[in-house]
Design a protein around this motif. Structure first.
Motif, short mmCIF file in Angstrom:
data_model
loop_
_atom_site.label_atom_id
_atom_site.label_comp_id
_atom_site.label_asym_id
_atom_site.label_seq_id
_atom_site.Cartn_x
_atom_site.Cartn_y
_atom_site.Cartn_z
N LEU A 1 38.95 40.89 48.77
CA LEU A 1 39.73 40.55 47.92
C LEU A 1 39.81 38.94 47.90
N ARG A 2 40.41 38.42 46.72
CA ARG A 2 40.40 37.05 46.23
C ARG A 2 41.62 36.67 45.63
N VAL A 3 41.68 35.45 45.24
CA VAL A 3 43.15 34.88 44.62
C VAL A 3 43.08 35.53 43.32
N GLU A 4 42.04 35.75 42.75
CA GLU A 4 42.22 36.38 41.30
C GLU A 4 42.94 37.84 41.17
N HIS A 5 42.51 38.69 42.39
CA HIS A 5 42.95 39.77 42.53
C HIS A 5 44.51 39.69 42.69
N VAL A 6 45.37 38.78 43.47
CA VAL A 6 46.64 38.77 43.74
C VAL A 6 47.18 38.18 42.41
N MET A 7 46.60 37.16 41.77
CA MET A 7 47.24 36.52 40.62
C MET A 7 47.21 37.70 39.43
N ALA A 8 46.09 38.71 39.33
CA ALA A 8 46.22 39.61 38.42
C ALA A 8 47.53 40.68 38.53
N SER A 9 47.54 41.05 40.00
CA SER A 9 48.75 42.06 40.23
C SER A 9 50.00 41.44 39.83
N ALA A 10 50.21 40.06 40.02
CA ALA A 10 51.62 39.54 40.03
C ALA A 10 51.86 38.99 38.47
N SER A 11 50.73 39.35 37.48
CA SER A 11 50.82 38.61 36.11
C SER A 11 51.86 39.80 35.31
N ASN B 1 44.23 47.25 34.60
CA ASN B 1 43.18 46.86 33.68
C ASN B 1 43.47 46.93 32.14
N TYR B 2 43.72 45.93 31.70
CA TYR B 2 44.13 45.60 30.18
C TYR B 2 43.06 46.09 29.40
N THR B 3 41.70 46.00 29.83
CA THR B 3 40.41 46.41 29.06
C THR B 3 40.46 47.75 29.05
N THR B 4 40.62 48.62 30.10
CA THR B 4 40.53 49.92 30.01
C THR B 4 41.71 50.77 29.93
N GLY B 5 42.82 50.31 30.35
CA GLY B 5 44.32 51.00 30.52
C GLY B 5 44.24 51.51 31.79
N GLU C 1 35.93 39.35 37.19
CA GLU C 1 34.71 39.78 36.93
C GLU C 1 34.66 39.96 35.12
N GLN C 2 34.54 41.11 34.57
CA GLN C 2 34.27 41.14 33.27
C GLN C 2 35.65 41.90 32.48
N HIS C 3 36.67 42.09 33.32
CA HIS C 3 37.88 42.62 32.58
C HIS C 3 39.13 41.78 33.01
N TRP C 4 39.96 42.01 31.94
CA TRP C 4 41.38 41.25 31.85
C TRP C 4 42.41 42.32 32.56
N TYR C 5 43.19 41.79 33.53
CA TYR C 5 44.05 42.45 34.28
C TYR C 5 45.56 41.83 34.04
N GLY C 6 46.47 42.52 34.26
CA GLY C 6 48.09 42.20 34.32
C GLY C 6 48.80 42.97 35.60
#
Length: 385
Positions: free
Chosen positions: A184-194, A154-158, A205-210
């Motif tokens: 689980l959704r496609v967004e969760h997979v995309m976030a983990s692989a970013s 979570n880039y938003t909270t660290g 949802e409301q946070h940015w992930y990498g």
């Protein structure tokens, strides 16, 4: 339940290196017809493989064969936009923001490439029309799967966030780690692989992930918290000998590509091995306790399968075949000045390189067949040759 009790399959990160995991998985499905781990966890590119296995129907051999088919026909264009103008625009916008001290306003997506093609690929391959992954719920209902966990940063909270779908989730939280039960959704997979800086962050949802490997200091912990009594882990890092480790891979001042490769290895792969060492130490400590004093503690059997060759050095053999725009950009980072291109190996989604990794993974797993068979028998699976 058709799957094996407390066996977890854990897959580490590594970008394009995850093709190596596919070769290992293919061998497991082909050689062990009853292999059916009820717990799947993945981080970074390993999250893509975990989500695919969790969402596809059929037995493990069928799913691993489908995953191999996907990786075998993968091309860079299916992962990111690689046109000269696209790359130049991304670099210039980020550079202008930097050299202007923030005075020049640009779009807020700071990444080398645009990964929208990967999103479209995952939606298509995982049978998603609205982001949901219905196959996971179907496999859980059919008792082919108990739980699946995907970790993102979570880039938003660290914090390191592990998204869990399924049964028996031991929800936990510490200062920088916590779990979130969800569908689980496609967004969760995309976030983990970013991959940081290379791929754009993903909003969930409301946070940015990498990439999930950034803050996940204990990559095996999601499987342990999900009740695993045995873990079969697939790493994408070659375990160098002491002699190899002392050999320099650059002659002059280290280029950006070399420094980035060292940093990314520290994020994605070093912690995986360090956590394995910690788990083995905990096993020895627990084994020393009398059974009536262990409480909820128990040993966790662990087997790690890893490459027999340096995947970064292998990437050098395919560098000249990269798409022209990407090749021009990476050479500017110094990829031709190092003999171990760990950075390059993360983004080299070329069919010839990927196919080489798949073949190596299958060969390495075959070489350790007896060891894998013994491990699976100890965990309650009785494979048929």
């Amino acid at each position: 339940m058709g799957s094996t009790g407390g066996l977890a399959l854990v897959m580490s990160g590594g970008g394009a290196r995850a093709a190596y995991q596919v070769g290992v998985l293919r061998m497991l499905g082909r050689r062990f017809p009853h292999f059916a781990p009820p717990i799947l966890t993945g981080v970074s590119a390993g999250a893509i493989n975990a989500a695919f296995l969790a969402a596809k129907p059929g037995d493990f051999e069928t799913r691993s064969a489908a995953l191999q088919s996907l990786w075998s026909r993968l091309t860079p264009e299916q992962v990111y936009r690689i046109g000269t103008l696209d790359l130049a625009r991304n670099v210039l916008q980020t550079g202008l923001k930097l050299v202007s001290g923030g005075l020049v306003r640009t779009r807020r997506r700071y990444a080398l490439v645009d990964t929208s093609p990967l999103r479209e690929l995952l939606q298509r391959e995982l049978g998603s029309t609205d982001g949901r992954l219905p196959g996971i719920e179907q496999n859980i209902a059919a008792e082919r799967l108990r739980s699946v966990a995907i970790t993102a940063s979570n880039y938003t909270t660290g914090q390191s966030i592990t998204f869990i779908q399924g049964h028996g989730a031991d929800v936990w939280e510490s200062g920088h780690r916590r779990t979130t039960p969800c569908s689980l959704r496609v967004e969760h997979v995309m976030a983990s692989a970013s991959l940081p800086l290379l791929f754009p962050a993903v909003k969930v949802e409301q946070h940015w992930y990498g990439d999930g490997g950034i803050r996940l200091t204990a990559p095996l912990s999601p499987a342990v918290h999900l009740g695993a009594r045995a873990i079969l882990a697939i790493s994408t890092r070659y375990n160098r000998t002491p002699t190899e480790a002392r050999e320099p891979v650059v002659q002059d001042y280290p280029p950006i590509a070399q420094m980035a490769g060292v940093l990314l290895n520290a994020i994605f792969l070093d912690l995986f091995d360090a956590d394995a060492i910690t788990l083995e130490r905990m096993n020895r400590l627990v084994a020393m306790l009398p059974p009536d004093e262990r409480g909820s503690l128990h040993t966790v059997d662990l087997l790690i399968l890893r490459p027999s060759r340096d995947l970064g050095k292998m990437a050098n053999e395919y560098e000249a075949r990269l798409p022209r725009a990407l090749r021009f950009m990476t050479r500017g980072l110094g990829t031709r000045e190092t003999r171990s291109n760990d950075l390059l190996s993360l983004i080299m989604f070329q069919q010839d390189y990927l196919q080489r990794l798949i073949e190596l993974g299958e060969q390495d797993a075959e070489q350790r067949f007896d060891e894998v068979e013994s491990f699976l028998e100890r965990t309650g699976t009785h494979p048929e040759r």
